[in-house]
Design a protein around this motif. Structure first.
Motif, short mmCIF file in Angstrom:
data_model
loop_
_atom_site.label_atom_id
_atom_site.label_comp_id
_atom_site.label_asym_id
_atom_site.label_seq_id
_atom_site.Cartn_x
_atom_site.Cartn_y
_atom_site.Cartn_z
N ASP A 21 -7.37 60.30 -89.45
CA ASP A 21 -6.60 61.55 -89.45
C ASP A 21 -6.06 61.80 -88.04
O ASP A 21 -6.65 61.36 -87.05
CB ASP A 21 -7.51 62.74 -89.81
CG ASP A 21 -7.89 62.78 -91.29
OD1 ASP A 21 -7.45 61.90 -92.05
OD2 ASP A 21 -8.64 63.70 -91.66
N ASP A 35 -2.96 62.28 -92.46
CA ASP A 35 -4.12 61.51 -92.93
C ASP A 35 -3.63 60.09 -93.20
O ASP A 35 -2.95 59.82 -94.18
CB ASP A 35 -4.66 62.19 -94.20
CG ASP A 35 -5.84 61.44 -94.82
OD1 ASP A 35 -6.15 60.31 -94.39
OD2 ASP A 35 -6.44 61.99 -95.77
N ASP A 189 -7.62 65.82 -97.06
CA ASP A 189 -8.42 65.92 -98.29
C ASP A 189 -9.92 65.82 -98.04
O ASP A 189 -10.72 66.16 -98.90
CB ASP A 189 -7.96 64.87 -99.32
CG ASP A 189 -8.13 63.43 -98.84
OD1 ASP A 189 -8.30 63.22 -97.61
OD2 ASP A 189 -8.09 62.52 -99.68
N GLY A 190 -10.28 65.34 -96.84
CA GLY A 190 -11.70 65.31 -96.48
C GLY A 190 -12.33 66.69 -96.47
O GLY A 190 -13.55 66.82 -96.62
N ASP A 228 -15.13 61.43 -96.23
CA ASP A 228 -13.80 61.04 -95.71
C ASP A 228 -13.65 61.72 -94.34
O ASP A 228 -14.46 62.55 -93.96
CB ASP A 228 -12.73 61.54 -96.70
CG ASP A 228 -11.37 60.89 -96.46
OD1 ASP A 228 -11.25 60.06 -95.53
OD2 ASP A 228 -10.43 61.23 -97.20
N ASP A 287 -5.70 56.42 -101.21
CA ASP A 287 -5.72 57.09 -99.92
C ASP A 287 -6.80 56.53 -99.01
O ASP A 287 -6.99 56.97 -97.90
CB ASP A 287 -5.80 58.62 -100.07
CG ASP A 287 -7.21 59.14 -100.15
OD1 ASP A 287 -8.10 58.36 -100.53
OD2 ASP A 287 -7.42 60.33 -99.85
#
Ligand code: MG
Length: 443
Positions: A21, A35, A189-190, A228, A287
């Protein structure tokens, strides 16, 4: 005049080895989260390169922000096509910027590619402002699966749009009023895969300092699993001309991918769409890739290790079998004797096999003083059949027995006892006649 106060935090998380990221804070006017994805260095490079490119944005309009993202796409795509190690890398990008419209009115411009998100927190209520460019969110938007099904969908990691994977990129963009008191959260999204929206809202309500709020959200994501990389940028609108009743204006929307082959979640979904009805999932990519998570010992690696042990055991067993076979062959070829006439027709004890066996040539063990002419015809015949003698002792006994089959006039010293070997039942030959070095071939 719009003024902001911003805070940010990013963390590798608890499963990944590197943080792919990136975040951008150009205080007073531009905030972004990217990301990255792609094996090895790819993800890190893509997200950093995209934000580096975007940071050069000079003009403050919504169109300029979208152009900036398009240029960032060019930069990542170019780099990816020049460096084989980085081929296929890509990144998401969510950006919020100060903008001025055609009437000179200040507002907020927002643009998005991929599945990082922007939330707005206003009056205790958290609202997701962006639409994820992901397979499951597209399926939800198209009414083909429910939001609940999306949470556990096996392909929730597939994104349908990313920066840097194609020469062209479609960008979603919006214009929003800058309302004092509004708080924006840009995140990867982590965060939202680990922390419930209600918990995100409670944290944004509780932690007044934006740096503090961002750090707490990252901590919560790690507490939730940290599977993540996690990145949060919290942007507070301190001052601005906007009113809470002003609507959000959608400027551009990326086209929905055609998900023809993807049925409802209740039906089996193909991991790879069948070739005859491949949907136009342009730019779709997971991803994260297996290379991204050395921390989590992917199944593939475990399987490889198990396979290696199995192969090792098999090889050891094979070597043991081969050694046994070789030992048997050596025994057969070398550890037996026979009695024959040598070139000068002397009775000779030979170690090995008549004519040799494989690489083992027979070697002379001992030449006796008995010659062919000393023996009666039947004894000559016995020697000529070259019978196997299991041991040297057996061979000596065979030779001793030949003394019983001499012609009447023959008197070889072997049989007269003059050289001390006659009747030698121990099988030890006389040293003087031994010729162990006659032909030497040892295995
Ligand atoms: Mg991510």
């Amino acid at each position: 005049m719009i003024t902001f106060r911003a805070g940010a935090a990013t963390d590798t998380g608890r499963a990944r080895a590197v943080n792919q990221d990136s975040l951008l804070v150009v205080d007073g006017r531009l905030y972004a989260v990217a990301d990255g994805m792609g094996g090895h260095r790819g993800g890190e490079v893509a997200s950093a390169l995209a934000l580096e490119s975007l940071a050069g944005l000079a003009e403050s309009t919504t169109a300029a922000l979208v152009n900036g993202i398009t240029r960032a796409n060019d930069a990542v795509y170019l780099r990816s096509s020049q460096d084989p190690e980085l081929r296929g890398m890509g990144t998401t990008l969510i950006a919020l910027a100060l903008a001025v419209d055609a009437d000179g009115q200040e507002l907020l411009a927002m643009a998005n590619v991929g599945d990082s998100r922007a939330y707005r927190f206003r009056g205790g209520r958290l609202e997701q402002m962006t639409e994820d460019h992901s397979l499951v969110e597209s399926l939800v938007r198209q009414g083909r699966i429910t939001a609940e099904e999306a949470v556990t969908h096996p392909q929730r990691n597939i994104i349908t749009r990313a920066l840097g994977v194609d020469p062209e990129v479609e960008v979603d963009s919006w214009e929003l009023p800058a309302v004092p008191g509004d708080r924006y959260l840009l995140c990867s999204d982590g965060l939202f895969n680990e922390v419930e929206p209600a918990t995100i809202a409670a944290t944004l309500a509780e932690r007044v300092d934006p740096d503090d709020a961002a750090a707490e959200l990252v901590r919560l994501a790690n507490e939730g699993g940290g599977r993540d990389n996690i990145t949060c940028v919290v942007v507070d609108v301190l001052d601005g001309p906007g009113g809470a009743d002003e609507p959000v204006a959608r400027v551009d929307t990326a086209s929905e991918p055609d998900l023809g082959a993807y049925g409802p979640a209740t039906a089996p979904t193909p991991a790879v769409p069948a070739a005859d009805h491949t949907p136009a999932l342009i730019g779709a990519l997971p991803d994260h890739l297996p290379d991204d998570e050395p921390g989590g010992i992917p199944t593939k690696h475990r399987r490889t290790r198990r396979l290696t042990w199995r192969v090792l055991i098999f090889v050891v067993a094979l070597l043991a079998l081969a050694a046994t076979v070789v030992a048997a062959l050596v025994h057969y070829g070398r550890d037996t004797y026979y009695v024959a006439f040598d070139a000068s027709d002397r009775v000779t004890i030979v170690k090995g096999r008549p004519g040799g066996f494989l690489v083992f040539d027979p070697t002379v063990e001992r030449v006796t003083t008995i010659s062919l002419d000393d023996l009666r015809e039947t004894a000559v015949e016995r020697v000529r059949t070259q019978p196997d003698q299991a041991t040297l002792e057996d061979a000596e006994v065979f030779v001793a027995n030949l003394c019983e089959a001499l012609r009447a006039d023959a008197e070889p010293s072997e049989c007269s006892g003059t050289d001390g070997t006659a009747g030698n039942t121990t099988g030890q030959p006389a040293a003087s006649t031994r010729s162990s070095s006659a032909t030497t071939t040892s295995p």
